[in-house]
Design an enzyme around this catalytic site. Structure first.
Site, mmCIF file in Angstrom:
data_model
loop_
_atom_site.group_PDB
_atom_site.id
_atom_site.type_symbol
_atom_site.label_atom_id
_atom_site.label_comp_id
_atom_site.label_asym_id
_atom_site.label_seq_id
_atom_site.Cartn_x
_atom_site.Cartn_y
_atom_site.Cartn_z
ATOM 1 N N LYS A 1 -6.477 -4.818 -3.190
ATOM 2 C CA LYS A 1 -7.086 -5.563 -2.083
ATOM 3 C C LYS A 1 -8.157 -4.717 -1.405
ATOM 4 O O LYS A 1 -7.910 -3.562 -1.059
ATOM 5 C CB LYS A 1 -6.011 -6.009 -1.091
ATOM 6 C CG LYS A 1 -5.230 -4.863 -0.447
ATOM 7 C CD LYS A 1 -4.179 -5.441 0.484
ATOM 8 C CE LYS A 1 -3.477 -4.420 1.322
ATOM 9 N NZ LYS A 1 -4.294 -3.523 2.125
ATOM 10 N N CYS B 1 -2.294 -2.602 7.646
ATOM 11 C CA CYS B 1 -2.264 -3.512 6.492
ATOM 12 C C CYS B 1 -1.018 -4.392 6.447
ATOM 13 O O CYS B 1 -1.075 -5.518 5.954
ATOM 14 C CB CYS B 1 -2.432 -2.710 5.207
ATOM 15 S SG CYS B 1 -4.098 -2.021 5.088
ATOM 16 N N VAL C 1 3.197 0.241 4.281
ATOM 17 C CA VAL C 1 2.452 0.968 5.312
ATOM 18 C C VAL C 1 1.023 0.433 5.390
ATOM 19 O O VAL C 1 0.516 -0.122 4.430
ATOM 20 C CB VAL C 1 2.424 2.478 4.977
ATOM 21 C CG1 VAL C 1 3.839 3.033 4.962
ATOM 22 C CG2 VAL C 1 1.717 2.783 3.659
ATOM 23 N N GLN D 1 7.604 -14.436 21.294
ATOM 24 C CA GLN D 1 7.367 -15.876 21.458
ATOM 25 C C GLN D 1 8.048 -16.700 20.365
ATOM 26 O O GLN D 1 7.437 -17.580 19.744
ATOM 27 C CB GLN D 1 5.868 -16.166 21.474
ATOM 28 C CG GLN D 1 5.125 -15.426 22.585
ATOM 29 C CD GLN D 1 3.637 -15.712 22.568
ATOM 30 O OE1 GLN D 1 3.211 -16.828 22.849
ATOM 31 N NE2 GLN D 1 2.863 -14.711 22.224
ATOM 32 N N ASP E 1 0.785 -1.251 0.000
ATOM 33 C CA ASP E 1 0.000 0.000 0.000
ATOM 34 C C ASP E 1 0.813 1.296 0.000
ATOM 35 O O ASP E 1 0.424 2.267 0.680
ATOM 36 C CB ASP E 1 -0.978 0.006 1.189
ATOM 37 C CG ASP E 1 -1.981 -1.134 1.152
ATOM 38 O OD1 ASP E 1 -1.948 -1.906 0.188
ATOM 39 O OD2 ASP E 1 -2.793 -1.249 2.080
HETATM 40 C C1 C5J Z 1 -3.158 0.539 5.481
HETATM 41 C C2 C5J Z 1 -5.094 1.688 6.378
HETATM 42 N N1 C5J Z 1 -2.522 0.358 4.335
HETATM 43 N N2 C5J Z 1 -6.367 1.914 6.102
HETATM 44 N N3 C5J Z 1 -4.428 1.033 5.418
HETATM 45 O O1 C5J Z 1 -2.605 0.267 6.534
HETATM 46 O O2 C5J Z 1 -4.588 2.068 7.410
#
Ligand code: C5J
Length: 226
Positions: free
Chosen positions: A128, A161, A156, A201, A23
């Site tokens: 997506k 995401c 990001v 873990q 993203d």
């Molecule tokens: C991502 C979001 N890419 N809506 N999207 O993290 O925060």
């Protein structure tokens, strides 16, 4: 290739690995986009672009598979449930006209990957509708067709995401590494917490490493080709 990582060294080979870039779209990264409209400091996110570029360039040079994702909905929003659309800032929702076109809608200017990391021919681009890269996309099948078992993640935002995609990947059997300086959040403490919980873990979700570790490993592969 064996690289230093947390919680223990990460082993991968190029033929069975993909670089997954989550993203890195204009609306999240660039000033004047959707992210900034929500009151976020997008300079936090744009700061990782040079590190992402360096890894992408080295990965391409080594001939590795690249996957880009965009958080993107169909123009009729048929893939955006009310449970998603009705969250967030009521003044500006998914599908509304934003500063760079309709927010999180495929084909709009703000939905494009930033020019610095733009896909090139032969790279996979996944639109997506969810947070995770595997939900309602054909990503798993595409990766299986390519014989991929290891995923190296950048992008990001770390706790939304990126983390969701890594957890989905783990449940589907991939060994995943997150490049620490190639991911960011609008909330730095969320990034730090996410790195901690992914590798807790004994690497319950996966591994993390600085991009320098991957660049060094890829450099040694390039050296073998000389
Ligand atoms: C991502 C979001 N890419 N809506 N999207 O993290 O925060």
């Amino acid at each position: 290739m064996l690289i230093p990582a947390q919680p223990f060294p990460y082993e991968f080979d190029l033929a069975h690995s993909a670089l997954v870039i989550i993203d890195m779209q204009r609306d999240f990264i660039e000033p004047g986009g959707f992210g900034e409209t929500l009151g976020n400091d997008v300079s936090l996110l744009s700061a990782i672009v040079p590190a992402c570029q360096a890894v992408l360039q080295a990965w391409r040079g080594a001939g590795g598979l690249v996957v880009h994702t965009r958080e993107a909905h169909r123009p009729d929003l048929s893939d955006c449930p009310p449970a998603k659309r009705l969250r967030g800032n009521p003044a500006l929702r998914i599908g509304d006209q934003g500063p760079m076109g309709r927010i999180l809608v495929a084909g709009e200017p703000g939905n494009q990957i930033i020019p610095e990391l733009a896909p090139v021919d032969g790279e996979i681009v996944i639109d997506k509708p969810g947070k995770g890269a595997f939900c309602a996309t054909g990503l798993h099948e595409i990766l299986q067709d390519h014989g991929i078992s290891h995923l190296l993640f950048m992008g990001v935002t770390t706790e939304v995401c990126v983390q969701t995609s890594m957890r989905e990947a783990n449940d589907r059997g991939y060994d995943s590494l997150l490049l620490e300086d190639c991911t960011e959040s609008y909330f730095p403490h969320f990034k730090a917490a996410t790195l901690d919980m992914l590798r807790a873990q004994g690497g319950i979700v996966g591994w993390t490493a600085p991009s320098a570790a991957v660049l060094t490993a890829l450099g040694s592969v390039a050296g073998q080709h000389c």
